[in-house]
Design a protein around this motif. Sequence first.
Motif, mmCIF file in Angstrom:
data_model
loop_
_atom_site.group_PDB
_atom_site.id
_atom_site.type_symbol
_atom_site.label_atom_id
_atom_site.label_comp_id
_atom_site.label_asym_id
_atom_site.label_seq_id
_atom_site.Cartn_x
_atom_site.Cartn_y
_atom_site.Cartn_z
ATOM 1 N N GLY A 23 0.814 -1.209 0.000
ATOM 2 C CA GLY A 23 0.000 0.000 0.000
ATOM 3 C C GLY A 23 0.847 1.258 0.000
ATOM 4 O O GLY A 23 2.062 1.219 -0.195
ATOM 5 N N TYR A 24 0.197 2.371 0.217
ATOM 6 C CA TYR A 24 0.890 3.659 0.180
ATOM 7 C C TYR A 24 1.694 3.855 1.465
ATOM 8 O O TYR A 24 1.190 3.628 2.557
ATOM 9 C CB TYR A 24 -0.133 4.786 0.044
ATOM 10 C CG TYR A 24 0.503 6.146 -0.126
ATOM 11 C CD1 TYR A 24 0.963 6.566 -1.357
ATOM 12 C CD2 TYR A 24 0.647 6.997 0.962
ATOM 13 C CE1 TYR A 24 1.549 7.807 -1.511
ATOM 14 C CE2 TYR A 24 1.239 8.238 0.813
ATOM 15 C CZ TYR A 24 1.687 8.636 -0.428
ATOM 16 O OH TYR A 24 2.277 9.861 -0.573
ATOM 17 N N GLN A 25 2.930 4.244 1.339
ATOM 18 C CA GLN A 25 3.791 4.490 2.498
ATOM 19 C C GLN A 25 4.075 5.987 2.605
ATOM 20 O O GLN A 25 4.540 6.580 1.636
ATOM 21 C CB GLN A 25 5.124 3.756 2.337
ATOM 22 C CG GLN A 25 4.987 2.256 2.216
ATOM 23 C CD GLN A 25 4.478 1.629 3.491
ATOM 24 O OE1 GLN A 25 5.102 1.726 4.539
ATOM 25 N NE2 GLN A 25 3.304 1.009 3.424
ATOM 26 N N ARG A 26 3.791 6.574 3.754
ATOM 27 C CA ARG A 26 4.140 7.986 3.945
ATOM 28 C C ARG A 26 5.651 8.130 3.976
ATOM 29 O O ARG A 26 6.355 7.248 4.441
ATOM 30 C CB ARG A 26 3.544 8.532 5.257
ATOM 31 C CG ARG A 26 2.022 8.555 5.355
ATOM 32 C CD ARG A 26 1.347 9.321 4.254
ATOM 33 N NE ARG A 26 1.738 10.690 4.071
ATOM 34 C CZ ARG A 26 0.995 11.770 4.344
ATOM 35 N NH1 ARG A 26 -0.221 11.609 4.850
ATOM 36 N NH2 ARG A 26 1.421 12.977 4.100
ATOM 37 N N TYR A 27 6.150 9.254 3.486
ATOM 38 C CA TYR A 27 7.592 9.497 3.442
ATOM 39 C C TYR A 27 8.064 10.054 4.784
ATOM 40 O O TYR A 27 7.545 11.077 5.240
ATOM 41 C CB TYR A 27 7.927 10.481 2.317
ATOM 42 C CG TYR A 27 9.374 10.834 2.238
ATOM 43 C CD1 TYR A 27 10.305 9.930 1.768
ATOM 44 C CD2 TYR A 27 9.826 12.078 2.666
ATOM 45 C CE1 TYR A 27 11.644 10.241 1.703
ATOM 46 C CE2 TYR A 27 11.166 12.404 2.606
ATOM 47 C CZ TYR A 27 12.075 11.483 2.127
ATOM 48 O OH TYR A 27 13.404 11.799 2.068
ATOM 49 N N GLY A 29 11.549 10.243 5.457
ATOM 50 C CA GLY A 29 12.974 10.538 5.329
ATOM 51 C C GLY A 29 13.256 12.031 5.401
ATOM 52 O O GLY A 29 12.359 12.839 5.664
ATOM 53 N N PRO A 30 14.514 12.384 5.169
ATOM 54 C CA PRO A 30 14.888 13.803 5.258
ATOM 55 C C PRO A 30 14.305 14.643 4.130
ATOM 56 O O PRO A 30 14.098 14.147 3.020
ATOM 57 C CB PRO A 30 16.418 13.769 5.158
ATOM 58 C CG PRO A 30 16.731 12.496 4.456
ATOM 59 C CD PRO A 30 15.649 11.520 4.813
ATOM 60 N N ARG A 31 14.035 15.906 4.444
ATOM 61 C CA ARG A 31 13.643 16.886 3.427
ATOM 62 C C ARG A 31 14.695 17.988 3.484
ATOM 63 O O ARG A 31 14.846 18.633 4.511
ATOM 64 C CB ARG A 31 12.251 17.444 3.726
ATOM 65 C CG ARG A 31 11.128 16.439 3.548
ATOM 66 C CD ARG A 31 9.783 17.051 3.846
ATOM 67 N NE ARG A 31 8.739 16.059 3.944
ATOM 68 C CZ ARG A 31 7.973 15.659 2.919
ATOM 69 N NH1 ARG A 31 8.146 16.192 1.734
ATOM 70 N NH2 ARG A 31 7.040 14.746 3.098
ATOM 71 N N GLU A 32 15.405 18.162 2.395
ATOM 72 C CA GLU A 32 16.591 19.019 2.432
ATOM 73 C C GLU A 32 16.345 20.428 1.914
ATOM 74 O O GLU A 32 17.287 21.201 1.742
ATOM 75 C CB GLU A 32 17.723 18.335 1.667
ATOM 76 C CG GLU A 32 18.128 17.023 2.328
ATOM 77 C CD GLU A 32 19.180 16.268 1.548
ATOM 78 O OE1 GLU A 32 19.521 16.682 0.430
ATOM 79 O OE2 GLU A 32 19.658 15.251 2.082
ATOM 80 N N GLY A 33 15.083 20.742 1.639
ATOM 81 C CA GLY A 33 14.701 22.132 1.383
ATOM 82 C C GLY A 33 15.320 22.764 0.158
ATOM 83 O O GLY A 33 15.580 22.113 -0.849
ATOM 84 N N ARG A 139 7.281 24.749 -5.404
ATOM 85 C CA ARG A 139 8.133 23.962 -4.510
ATOM 86 C C ARG A 139 9.014 24.917 -3.701
ATOM 87 O O ARG A 139 8.906 26.130 -3.875
ATOM 88 C CB ARG A 139 8.924 22.971 -5.352
ATOM 89 C CG ARG A 139 7.944 21.929 -5.885
ATOM 90 C CD ARG A 139 8.498 20.843 -6.687
ATOM 91 N NE ARG A 139 7.633 19.683 -6.580
ATOM 92 C CZ ARG A 139 6.483 19.537 -7.234
ATOM 93 N NH1 ARG A 139 6.058 20.468 -8.050
ATOM 94 N NH2 ARG A 139 5.749 18.464 -7.078
ATOM 95 N N GLY B 107 12.949 18.684 -2.417
ATOM 96 C CA GLY B 107 13.829 18.589 -1.253
ATOM 97 C C GLY B 107 14.227 17.184 -0.861
ATOM 98 O O GLY B 107 14.937 16.996 0.128
ATOM 99 N N ARG B 112 16.250 8.629 -2.418
ATOM 100 C CA ARG B 112 14.854 8.564 -1.959
ATOM 101 C C ARG B 112 13.908 9.044 -3.068
ATOM 102 O O ARG B 112 12.802 8.542 -3.204
ATOM 103 C CB ARG B 112 14.644 9.440 -0.729
ATOM 104 C CG ARG B 112 15.626 9.197 0.406
ATOM 105 C CD ARG B 112 15.196 8.014 1.230
ATOM 106 N NE ARG B 112 16.031 7.863 2.396
ATOM 107 C CZ ARG B 112 15.574 7.850 3.633
ATOM 108 N NH1 ARG B 112 14.288 7.989 3.870
ATOM 109 N NH2 ARG B 112 16.410 7.683 4.648
ATOM 110 N N HIS B 123 1.244 3.821 -7.851
ATOM 111 C CA HIS B 123 -0.041 4.140 -7.225
ATOM 112 C C HIS B 123 -1.017 4.791 -8.197
ATOM 113 O O HIS B 123 -2.225 4.636 -8.053
ATOM 114 C CB HIS B 123 0.168 5.047 -6.010
ATOM 115 C CG HIS B 123 0.734 4.320 -4.840
ATOM 116 N ND1 HIS B 123 0.101 3.249 -4.239
ATOM 117 C CD2 HIS B 123 1.888 4.491 -4.152
ATOM 118 C CE1 HIS B 123 0.840 2.795 -3.246
ATOM 119 N NE2 HIS B 123 1.932 3.525 -3.170
ATOM 120 N N ASP B 154 5.177 13.338 -1.123
ATOM 121 C CA ASP B 154 4.298 13.017 -0.003
ATOM 122 C C ASP B 154 3.901 14.277 0.781
ATOM 123 O O ASP B 154 4.273 14.445 1.952
ATOM 124 C CB ASP B 154 4.981 12.016 0.942
ATOM 125 C CG ASP B 154 4.000 11.489 1.973
ATOM 126 O OD1 ASP B 154 2.799 11.418 1.681
ATOM 127 O OD2 ASP B 154 4.447 11.180 3.094
#
Lengths: 324, 312
Positions: A23-27, A29-33, A139, B107, B112, B123, B154
């Motif tokens: 199924g769908y997996q929420r992320y 991990g890091p968000r590097e902006g 973004r 980001g 990943r 999906h 996400d």
Amino acid sequence: MAETRTAQAAGDPKAGGVVFDIGYQRYAGPREGRRRARLAVYKDGFRKVLGLGRGPKAKLLPWACILVLVGISIVMAAMVGFGQRTLGDVGAEMVPGTSHYFYYSIFGLNILFIFAALVAPRLLCPDRRNGTLHLYLVRPLTATDYVLARWAACLTVMVLVVWLPQFVLLAGRVLGHPEPLTYLDDNWTDIPKFLLSGAAIAAMVTAVSMLASGLATRRGYASVLLIALFVIPNAVTAPFAFNPQLQWVSMFSLGDVLGETNKLIFNGVEQAAEADSQVEDPFGDLDLDTAQTRFSPAFLLAAYFGWLLAPVVVLWMYYRRLRL
Amino acid sequence: MLEGNALMTMDNVTKQYPAVVALHEVDLSFTEGITGLLGENGAGKSTMIKILLGLVPPTSGSVQVLGEDVTRNPLVRTRLGYMPEHDCLPFEAPAAEFLCHIAEVSGLPAARARMRAADTLRHVGLFEARHRPMGTYSTGMKQRVKLAQALVHDPDIVLLDEPAAGLDPAGRDDMLGLVRKTYREFGITVVFSSHLMSDVERTCDRITVLEGGRVAKSGAVAEYTAETRTLFIEVDGNRERFVAALEARGVSVGVGKGGVAVQGSDEDLADLVRDALVEAEAPLRRMAPRRRELAELFTGVDGDHGEAGEAG
């Protein structure tokens, strides 16, 4: 967690081939902006310019230009090497137009202009035309981030393309000399000069070509605009080149500004007496490899930075005010 | 209209363009779930979405997205997704490569980003076609890629501008199914704009109706589609005799193409209907209280007096 089995495995669970649909997996991990965002736009720009990851059609023209630029330097190195091997140092000096300075005075610069006109529009035009720019600006990226990242990608490619033939020429000249280390010891100052001159040429060509690409929606329009910008002012200002009172007009020509800057970096400023003699007899005693500029360094630098900074500022302002 | 647990709020927001006021003193909040922005072309839907994304600053008023001012803090956008109405895909790039790039621009680290791109394309049903250039995709596939690029990083909230525009009925069903899945399975709050009532009715939990830059109505879809005091009856034959039997019993009857509507919902009425069915020997197919439709928000038709043919 849902589990389904492949057709082969359905009859025999031991056969393996189990497919799990998690199924769908929420992320998480890091968000590097913005740093990552800028780097991604820069990397994408670099690949677009050279057609990397695209078909042969996208690679053909930029790589053809690069091959021609490198080819010229190979021919120049071969000419020097041949003269050196057959007649010694005297022979090498008898082959004019083979110096690091001369490389970008005629052929190299024109081919670089063509290269810029072909590749720079790839960086900005399609994003605006396809509407992809919207996706960038929703973004963590500002319009300034976007345009600077694209600009930096173009500059990187231009610098590499400008420097590569010079290094090839250097390698050819060093290896063609009977005593390579002696050649390097005598001529090492050429290296910082061609690095500096190349960077100056690349920066200004980038600035002008990115501005044209930023204002045009279609790549073809931007390319034609750039070719016109490189060629027409040069033709218009050429008649004023030997008139001491009107020489400043040539500073409206991109090619002349770059040519004179190249002379300044390699060979310095011409003395007044020499300048007068050349005005009287412009085609006599012309030295292809040691020509000096007739403009004062301050005037030349003002013209150079005007050509460099004005397009950068206009492009930046245009993107900052762009409303989607 | 501000509420607790609001993910996005607009407080007295006005957007004035040189020739037109796109939004006029809008107070609105968006909570978790699927919210439909409904309005005709030019009602201010796209402007509202652009203001929520920080692409366009409001002329006056304030906007908070996930507790932040999006115009001052672009990092909020790492938690937002946006699917524009217009074309936005580079046709020469394969979907997998493009999504990977967009994830990085959002980001995510490169490794990943690659994983998320492949997962997201799976999906939305494009896993098999992910290495083809997007220029070779059908309109439905392009819409799916547009949705995928809005989801690839996400986000907590995704804003979809006319996601089903230009699709055939089957493609529209698929896209609206994906929109429902986005919240119900992925847990991502959805705000989507449409000028089609049926899309909003089928998909949304909440609805905001915009008219001329103002919020005309806002609330739960269930409130607007609540049961009415009209009983809707369908029979498989002898309909005229059934209608006559009802009228003979003093029941007010409305007849339409789909069936018969009678006013009232109490047990006495049900008994009268039963007796009329027996007398007319009319086989009963369906009998249920009629629900209002969102279209009535605009047409002003009262659900209790609607045409029987529209019911069901």
